[in-house]
Design an enzyme around this catalytic site. Structure first.
Site, short mmCIF file in Angstrom:
data_model
loop_
_atom_site.label_atom_id
_atom_site.label_comp_id
_atom_site.label_asym_id
_atom_site.label_seq_id
_atom_site.Cartn_x
_atom_site.Cartn_y
_atom_site.Cartn_z
N LYS A 149 -10.39 -0.52 10.79
CA LYS A 149 -10.62 -1.65 9.90
C LYS A 149 -11.07 -2.89 10.67
O LYS A 149 -11.18 -3.98 10.13
CB LYS A 149 -9.36 -1.97 9.11
CG LYS A 149 -9.01 -0.90 8.06
CD LYS A 149 -7.90 -1.37 7.16
CE LYS A 149 -7.23 -0.25 6.38
NZ LYS A 149 -8.07 0.36 5.36
N GLN B 178 -4.59 -5.37 7.14
CA GLN B 178 -5.65 -6.22 6.55
C GLN B 178 -5.70 -7.61 7.17
O GLN B 178 -6.58 -8.40 6.83
CB GLN B 178 -5.42 -6.35 5.03
CG GLN B 178 -5.53 -5.04 4.25
CD GLN B 178 -6.94 -4.48 4.22
OE1 GLN B 178 -7.92 -5.18 4.55
NE2 GLN B 178 -7.06 -3.22 3.86
N HIS C 102 0.87 -1.18 0.00
CA HIS C 102 0.00 0.00 0.00
C HIS C 102 0.91 1.23 0.00
O HIS C 102 2.03 1.17 0.50
CB HIS C 102 -0.81 -0.07 1.31
CG HIS C 102 -1.91 0.94 1.44
ND1 HIS C 102 -1.67 2.25 1.76
CD2 HIS C 102 -3.26 0.80 1.34
CE1 HIS C 102 -2.83 2.89 1.85
NE2 HIS C 102 -3.81 2.04 1.60
N CYS D 294 -4.90 2.67 -3.47
CA CYS D 294 -3.66 3.16 -2.85
C CYS D 294 -2.50 2.20 -3.08
O CYS D 294 -1.69 1.97 -2.19
CB CYS D 294 -3.84 3.43 -1.36
SG CYS D 294 -4.98 4.76 -1.04
N ASP E 40 3.08 -4.88 8.03
CA ASP E 40 1.86 -4.09 7.91
C ASP E 40 0.69 -5.06 8.00
O ASP E 40 0.38 -5.78 7.06
CB ASP E 40 1.88 -3.36 6.56
CG ASP E 40 0.56 -2.66 6.25
OD1 ASP E 40 -0.39 -2.77 7.05
OD2 ASP E 40 0.47 -2.02 5.18
#
Lengths: 445, 156
Positions: free
Chosen positions: A225, A202, A122, A376, A199
């Site tokens: 999220k 998600q 991202h 993104c 990261d």
């Protein structure tokens, strides 16, 4: 027990009607998820009953607010099975990565050093490193993905050199849904002496993530999220490193002592929390964590997997669609891999005739919310050879009935542009990027 | 009190995707290479990745030819195609005025009937789909940037 009807009652917004009374079908969960009532009431309870600034003030409200805020750190640790690590609250995943790029970069990175990222990152995990490159004249290297939309681990391994100071890679791609083998990369990083940042924006919301087992140095994600409020990001990492690296932002809370000559930074984690934090949002995030624990991450993952498989089956009727998810995700239940976690919950697609924007506009008329664009991840889009894709992303409150509505709405969109009539275009291998793309005989009603 | 825009009337797709728009999308104008490029600009909509590169060939302050390339949705491609066909032969001043008029029309400041704008009339329907206005205006903003001699424009 996973009771979908009961779960849906926890989300008032899921009763929302769109346009002329169509039920909301919210399939943009990779962008942000909806919030259950318990989270919203935690927010209002704080403001109505014990609103006060934290860590200062000897009064009762300040004490209550401080205790509630600080308690969320332990909830976060428990949620991801971290033990000795420190939890720092930021504004979002992006800020967490910026903090690391700045502070780790100051301490560790010199001219000619290398930062290893992947092609599926991202922008939030690219730009902070580009900014570091401007300051430190380091190199940014991108580990490639293969034709199955997975990391090419052999190539990645070869890209790790003595100059690789930091490796920063996503746990789960927000476009491809690919779940990367973090343990494998962590081993490589450890052997090489590189700092490894994951990261997890998600992954943490959708599957059981065990920090200890992953073996990374830092894990970052966002509250919004995962049923939490916007404005709260998390950075989890080793106390030792956080102790060594310099502060990121300066101001209140992050200092221990200030004189006219200088300052002494506060202890961690507060050293990295300058200014009054998002107190209400952090407290409400705690409620979100409790809520998700109650439903169970295993249940969440399993349900999303079922939805994904159901949706992929439904999408088979559109044989002109190109789907950008790992093949393994096309049959996730049959081919479990990577601790059974791969590619659930995200379906990204495009086709040569109808641009993703047009798809999104048309299916919005049926109450269906998806994302269209570059998500993104412009470098990844370039790699995929498109400028935009459409993405449907699920969460545990979505239903098969909603997938049916989604598929029906998609059919309407393709009918509108008479996609079925343009198969010859597909055979010519046209992409929707071609400015000359002919959508066939457009249907006008 | 905040008033939510809930349960509005469903905007009709046919108002957005008028026949003329889809025709331009199918076979866009402005694909013939120029003999020489006097001004050029690249525009992009960073939110969705739509990109357009626009080149102008001038003769005595008149736009002789326009070349346009890039990728985008039907609205942005159609708008660019209309731009290429309608501005051909117009003076720079006329072109600027038309661009301004189109922007005002999209933002509801003027009515399409106040000026003879040919095919561009069809873009009026985009007004009812506010998120798509940027798509329709991207080629025009890029055109203005080309005239201004800027190399790059991002609309936000």
């Amino acid at each position: 027990m996973f009771d979908l009807n009961r779960i849906r009652k926890d989300f008032e917004i899921l009763n929302r009607k769109i346009w002329d009374g169509k039920p909301l079908v919210y399939l943009d969960n990779a962008a942000t998820t909806q919030k259950p009532d318990v989270v919203i009431s935690a927010l209002t309870k704080y403001y109505k009953e014990y609103n006060a600034n934290i860590h200062r003030g000897a009064h009762k409200l300040a004490e209550e607010a401080t205790i509630a805020y600080e308690a969320v750190r332990d909830k976060v640790k428990k949620f991801i099975s971290a033990i000795d690590e420190e939890v720092i609250f930021t504004r979002n995943t992006t800020e967490s990565i910026n903090l690391l790029a700045y502070s780790l970069g100051e301490l560790l990175v010199n001219e000619g050093d290398e930062i290893l990222l992947s092609e599926m990152e991202h922008h939030s995990n690219i730009i902070p490193w580009f900014l570091l490159r401007e300051r430190k004249k380091c190199k940014i290297i991108f580990a490639p993905i293969n034709e199955n939309y997975e990391l090419d681990y052999e190539k990645l391994e070869k890209l790790i050199t003595k100059k690789t100071k930091i490796i920063s890679i996503t746990h789960k791609s927000n476009v491809l849904g690919t779940v990367n083998d973090i343990k494998r990369i962590a081993n490589l990083a450890k052997t090489n002496g590189s700092i490894f940042i994951v990261d997890a924006a998600q992954s943490v919301p959708h599957m059981k993530v065990n920090y200890k087992e992953l073996g990374c140095d830092f894990l970052v994600f966002s509250a919004h999220k995962m049923c939490g409020p916007t404005g709260v990001g998390v950075l989890v990492g080793s106390k030792e490193l956080l102790f060594k690296i310099p502060p990121f932002l300066g101001g209140g809370e992050m200092i221990k002592k200030v004189t006219f000559d200088g300052f002494t930074p506060n202890d961690i984690p507060w050293k990295f929390e300058a200014g009054t934090p998002n107190i209400a949002d952090v407290i409400a995030f705690g409620a979100a964590l409790d809520y998700l624990e109650k439903i169970g991450l295993e249940n969440i993952y399993k349900h999303e997997l079922e939805l994904t498989e159901y949706a992929l089956e439904k999408l088979k009727q559109f044989d002109f669609l190109k789907i950008y998810n790992p093949v393994i995700a096309l049959s996730p239940l049959q081919a479990p891999r990577n601790d059974n976690y791969s590619g659930a919950g995200i379906i990204t697609f495009s086709n040569p005739v109808v641009h993703p924007h047009d798809i999104a506009t048309i299916i919005d008329q049926y109450g269906v919310a998806i994302r269209a664009g570059h998500h993104c991840a412009q470098p990844l889009m370039k790699k995929l050879g498109v400028s935009a894709t459409a993405r449907a992303s699920f969460y545990f409150y979505n239903t098969k009935a909603e997938i049916d509505i989604f598929a029906h709405a998609l059919k309407k969109a393709f009918d509108y542009f008479e996609v079925g009539a343009c198969k010859e275009l597909k055979l010519k291998g046209r992409s929707n990027d071609s400015p000359n793309a002919k959508p066939g005989a457009a249907k006008i009603r | 009190m905040i008033v939510l825009m809930q349960n509005q009337e469903l905007p009709k797709l046919d108002e957005l995707y008028k026949e003329i728009i889809l025709e331009h999308y199918r076979e866009p104008c402005g694909k013939v290479p120029l003999e020489h490029v006097d001004y050029e600009a690249e525009g992009m909509n960073p939110l969705c990745g739509d990109e357009v590169k626009l080149s102008l060939q001038l003769k005595d302050k008149t736009i002789e030819k326009i070349h346009i390339e890039g990728h985008g949705c039907s609205i942005s491609v159609a708008s660019g195609s209309m731009l290429a066909s309608i501005l051909k032969g117009k003076s720079i001043n006329e072109a600027k005025q038309l661009s301004l008029f189109l922007k005002d029309m999209m933002h509801g400041k003027v009515d399409k009937n106040e000026k003879d704008i040919g095919d561009l009339e069809a873009l009026e329907g985009v007004k009812k789909f506010p998120v798509r206005i940027k798509c329709a205006l991207l080629p025009w903003t890029t055109f203005e940037e080309a005239l201004a001699g800027h190399e790059h424009v991002e609309i936000s």
